[in-house]
Write an enzyme that holds these catalytic residues in place. Structure first.
Site, mmCIF file in Angstrom:
data_model
loop_
_atom_site.group_PDB
_atom_site.id
_atom_site.type_symbol
_atom_site.label_atom_id
_atom_site.label_comp_id
_atom_site.label_asym_id
_atom_site.label_seq_id
_atom_site.Cartn_x
_atom_site.Cartn_y
_atom_site.Cartn_z
ATOM 1 N N HIS A 231 0.329 6.439 -11.980
ATOM 2 C CA HIS A 231 0.019 6.915 -10.638
ATOM 3 C C HIS A 231 0.095 5.750 -9.665
ATOM 4 O O HIS A 231 -0.231 4.616 -10.030
ATOM 5 C CB HIS A 231 -1.403 7.515 -10.607
ATOM 6 C CG HIS A 231 -1.664 8.376 -9.418
ATOM 7 N ND1 HIS A 231 -2.056 7.863 -8.208
ATOM 8 C CD2 HIS A 231 -1.564 9.717 -9.260
ATOM 9 C CE1 HIS A 231 -2.193 8.856 -7.358
ATOM 10 N NE2 HIS A 231 -1.901 9.988 -7.960
ATOM 11 N N HIS B 66 6.819 15.091 -6.163
ATOM 12 C CA HIS B 66 5.454 15.324 -5.680
ATOM 13 C C HIS B 66 4.848 16.511 -6.430
ATOM 14 O O HIS B 66 4.031 16.340 -7.331
ATOM 15 C CB HIS B 66 5.516 15.553 -4.164
ATOM 16 C CG HIS B 66 4.200 15.620 -3.469
ATOM 17 N ND1 HIS B 66 2.996 15.584 -4.118
ATOM 18 C CD2 HIS B 66 3.894 15.725 -2.144
ATOM 19 C CE1 HIS B 66 2.004 15.665 -3.240
ATOM 20 N NE2 HIS B 66 2.529 15.747 -2.027
ATOM 21 N N ASP C 50 -1.393 15.900 -13.502
ATOM 22 C CA ASP C 50 -0.352 16.821 -13.948
ATOM 23 C C ASP C 50 -0.237 16.913 -15.457
ATOM 24 O O ASP C 50 0.425 17.809 -15.977
ATOM 25 C CB ASP C 50 1.006 16.396 -13.366
ATOM 26 C CG ASP C 50 0.997 16.487 -11.860
ATOM 27 O OD1 ASP C 50 0.672 17.565 -11.353
ATOM 28 O OD2 ASP C 50 1.281 15.480 -11.192
HETATM 29 C C1 LIG Z 1 3.679 8.308 -10.570
HETATM 30 C C2 LIG Z 1 4.681 7.160 -10.570
HETATM 31 C C3 LIG Z 1 5.905 7.585 -9.702
HETATM 32 C C4 LIG Z 1 4.005 5.917 -9.966
HETATM 33 O O1 LIG Z 1 4.944 4.966 -9.829
HETATM 34 P P1 LIG Z 1 4.649 3.501 -9.262
HETATM 35 O O2 LIG Z 1 3.234 3.301 -8.921
HETATM 36 O O3 LIG Z 1 5.635 3.269 -8.196
HETATM 37 O O4 LIG Z 1 4.866 2.610 -10.536
HETATM 38 P P2 LIG Z 1 6.229 1.962 -10.993
HETATM 39 O O5 LIG Z 1 7.321 2.992 -11.032
HETATM 40 O O6 LIG Z 1 6.440 0.729 -10.188
HETATM 41 O O7 LIG Z 1 5.881 1.554 -12.501
HETATM 42 C C5 LIG Z 1 5.298 0.325 -12.917
HETATM 43 C C6 LIG Z 1 5.755 0.065 -14.360
HETATM 44 O O8 LIG Z 1 5.280 1.111 -15.221
HETATM 45 C C7 LIG Z 1 6.364 1.843 -15.778
HETATM 46 N N1 LIG Z 1 6.015 3.261 -15.686
HETATM 47 C C8 LIG Z 1 5.363 3.885 -14.661
HETATM 48 N N2 LIG Z 1 5.160 5.170 -14.948
HETATM 49 C C9 LIG Z 1 5.692 5.369 -16.176
HETATM 50 C C10 LIG Z 1 5.789 6.507 -17.002
HETATM 51 N N3 LIG Z 1 5.288 7.671 -16.605
HETATM 52 N N4 LIG Z 1 6.414 6.375 -18.184
HETATM 53 C C11 LIG Z 1 6.907 5.185 -18.569
HETATM 54 N N5 LIG Z 1 6.846 4.064 -17.837
HETATM 55 C C12 LIG Z 1 6.241 4.165 -16.648
HETATM 56 C C13 LIG Z 1 7.568 1.516 -14.912
HETATM 57 O O9 LIG Z 1 8.776 1.646 -15.634
HETATM 58 C C14 LIG Z 1 7.273 0.094 -14.523
HETATM 59 O O10 LIG Z 1 7.570 -0.718 -15.627
HETATM 60 P P3 LIG Z 1 8.137 -2.219 -15.418
HETATM 61 O O11 LIG Z 1 7.016 -2.993 -14.791
HETATM 62 O O12 LIG Z 1 8.522 -2.690 -16.792
HETATM 63 O O13 LIG Z 1 9.331 -2.088 -14.511
HETATM 64 C C15 LIG Z 1 5.148 6.840 -11.994
HETATM 65 O O14 LIG Z 1 4.054 6.414 -12.762
HETATM 66 C C16 LIG Z 1 5.849 8.021 -12.666
HETATM 67 O O15 LIG Z 1 7.048 8.215 -12.480
HETATM 68 N N6 LIG Z 1 5.095 8.836 -13.458
HETATM 69 C C17 LIG Z 1 5.659 9.998 -14.088
HETATM 70 C C18 LIG Z 1 5.764 11.142 -13.096
HETATM 71 C C19 LIG Z 1 4.434 11.747 -12.763
HETATM 72 O O16 LIG Z 1 3.610 12.006 -13.639
HETATM 73 N N7 LIG Z 1 4.225 12.000 -11.470
HETATM 74 C C20 LIG Z 1 3.011 12.618 -10.981
HETATM 75 C C21 LIG Z 1 2.170 11.663 -10.226
HETATM 76 S S1 LIG Z 1 0.644 12.434 -9.747
#
Ligand SMILES: CC(C)(COP(=O)(O)OP(=O)(O)OC[C@H]1O[C@@H](n2cnc3c(N)ncnc32)[C@H](O)[C@@H]1OP(=O)(O)O)[C@@H](O)C(=O)NCCC(=O)NCCS
Length: 492
Positions: free
Chosen positions: A331, A292, A387
């Site tokens: 996101h 988070h 971020d």
């Molecule tokens: C923010 C986050 C947790 C959202 O996750 P989510 O909505 O649950 O999305 P998912 O994890 O289901 O991802 C969907 C797809 O995109 C990919 N993906 C998502 N974020 C990614 C990233 N930052 N880098 C690479 N691949 C990513 C996933 O591997 C998944 O791929 P697939 O369909 O081949 O399996 C995720 O994008 C992430 O981990 N981002 C990096 C951390 C970050 O910046 N967090 C701050 C958020 S404000």
């Protein structure tokens, strides 16, 4: 479900056995009342052949598609990349407003008049001193205590300073009817939070704590915070106006983001009517988690590791082969450019004009340029989030990495308090009382998948199956314990 919410009142849900159930469509977003699902009963057989009838519940680990309250505070359209506080676009607020004004807007629903703003600022800024016992408490932390842990613990400890403002010790509905009591806690929390944060920082760097500035009328909220962080022996220390302004914009864009994990935690805690100090400490605890409040730090570490623009392609290959994640991208809600990232990207340049250009920004800009053209990111709708640029600004301003979660938590307190305030109003509103559960303690359901009926075993039965190995129960010891381990041999 293409009709507008007003047209759609009920859904008819048909079970496989053709039974029909009328499900109410709730006003607001198109949402069904989960409680209605309980009228559907499903029959089935247990492993041992008993016939059972069970009410249907919705199963939604991670709250992927569950709304738990109505709110008028923050509007997000993740597909279009829109964020608005009380209807005002975040871009306009970042450009034309300031953090204290935005905090007022979030909590009370309207932008303040000039007189209201003056009183609001005066009230908050005259609540910046913390009790000397709290300072002593903070001094008792280890020299290297993480500032966020100190903040969480001290915020919780604040509830001991105000027993008369604690519904557990006075009356459960204290804040529902006494708006002065409600506002007093808001002034105290918004006023004292930066002081606690600054003391935590000073503790970490081994310098004496600063008291808040006495001439608060001439200092903005962020200027007073910077004053407490950085003043040495000067009697007239004045922080850089450019850094104070940049921090103010960072505070505005972080102030609320509807039901993110920490705000949901705040709503959860306040549904028990616990005092707001304990609730804010709990919400801050949720924000401290690396998934988070930890992403901006992870972005800076990632950019440091990439190190130069010519290593970006290699890094992106690692991301696409799923051995890495591009931190600061993607996101749960935004499937478009996060509007906060756009604002901060522009602000980063203004900060660099004051403090010098951070070399990591060139890597970040080029990394973003290549990623948003790449099929992997385009097809998954992955764009920079807030971020991606916030960490670079914090770094350029000289904040150590362990202050980043705290710099996120401080402004988010305005959002938490807005949700606290709104949930108290819900409690009072007769109209809302007709929504099942709106005034209840939040209590999730589970689907139980364990054993149902077992008899206490005999010792032999117990010893015959050991599910946890003894090794798993052993813990690690520090070197100190290793030195103390006996039996000691006599020296030859
Ligand atoms: C923010 C986050 C947790 C959202 O996750 P989510 O909505 O649950 O999305 P998912 O994890 O289901 O991802 C969907 C797809 O995109 C990919 N993906 C998502 N974020 C990614 C990233 N930052 N880098 C690479 N691949 C990513 C996933 O591997 C998944 O791929 P697939 O369909 O081949 O399996 C995720 O994008 C992430 O981990 N981002 C990096 C951390 C970050 O910046 N967090 C701050 C958020 S404000």
């Amino acid at each position: 479900m293409s009709q507008s919410n007003k047209e759609l009142r009920h859904l008819i849900l048909q079970t496989p056995s053709k039974e029909e159930h009328k499900i109410t469509v709730h006003d607001g977003d198109v949402a069904i009342l989960a409680k209605d699902l309980a009228q559907i009963k499903l029959r089935g057989f247990t492993k041992d052949g008993k016939e059972v009838e069970k009410q249907v519940t919705s199963f939604d680990p991670g709250f992927m598609n569950t709304a738990c309250c109505e709110s008028t505070i923050t509007y997000i359209d993740g597909d279009k990349g829109i964020l608005r506080y009380r209807g005002y676009p975040i871009e306009q607020l970042a450009e034309r407003s300031n953090f204290l004004e935005v905090a007022y807007l979030l909590i009370y629903g309207e932008l303040p008049t000039a007189t209201q703003l003056d009183t609001w600022k005066e009230r908050i800024m005259s609540h910046t001193y913390i009790h000397v016992t709290l300072m002593d408490y903070m001094k008792s932390f280890r020299y290297d205590a993480h500032p966020m842990s100190m903040f969480i613990a001290t915020m919780a400890a604040m509830s001991t300073e105000y027993p008369e403002s604690n519904p557990t010790l006075t009356r459960r509905d204290l804040f529902e009817f006494d708006f002065r009591a409600r506002n007093q806690q808001i002034f105290r929390i918004l006023g004292k939070a930066p002081t606690i944060a600054a003391c935590a920082y000073r503790h970490r760097i081994g310098r004496p704590y600063n008291y808040p500035t006495e001439s608060f009328r001439g200092y903005s909220y962020t200027e007073n915070f910077l004053y407490m962080l950085d003043r040495l022996s000067e009697s007239d220390y004045r922080p850089s106006p450019a850094i104070a302004k940049a921090l103010d914009v960072l505070f505005i864009v972080h102030a609320d983001h509807e039901l993110n994990c920490s705000t949901a935690a705040m709503r959860h805690l306040t549904s028990t009517r616990v005092d707001p100090y304990t609730a804010v400490a709990g919400a801050a605890g949720a924000l401290y988690g690396p998934l988070h409040g930890g992403a901006s730090e992870a972005v800076v570490r990632m950019l440091e590791e990439i190190g130069s623009v010519d290593r970006i392609d290699e890094f992106l290959e690692g991301v696409k082969s799923k051995t890495r994640r591009l931190m600061g991208f993607g996101h749960r809600i935004y499937k478009n450019y996060d509007p906060r990232a756009k604002i901060l990207k522009e602000y980063a340049e203004k900060v660099f004009a004051e403090v010098g250009r951070d070399p990591l920004v060139d890597i970040a800009v080029e990394l973003e340029r290549r990623a948003i053209q790449d099929e992997y990111f385009v097809s998954r709708k992955l764009y920079p989030n807030v971020d991606f640029y916030s960490g670079i600004i914090y770094r350029a301003c000289g904040f150590p990495l362990d202050m980043y979660p705290l710099l996120f938590a401080l402004p988010r307190i305005a959002g938490w308090l807005a949700h606290w305030y709104e949930s108290l109003r819900e409690e009072k509103s007769a109209a809302k009382a007709s929504i099942p559960g709106a005034t209840h303690v939040m209590r999730a359901r589970q689907t139980y998948v364990g054993d149902i009926d077992k008899s206490f075993p005999t010792e032999e039965e117990r010893n015959s199956k050991q599910s946890i190995t003894i090794d798993a129960l052993k813990t690690y010891h520090s070197n100190l314990s290793k030195r103390r381990k006996g039996p000691h041999k006599e020296l030859a």
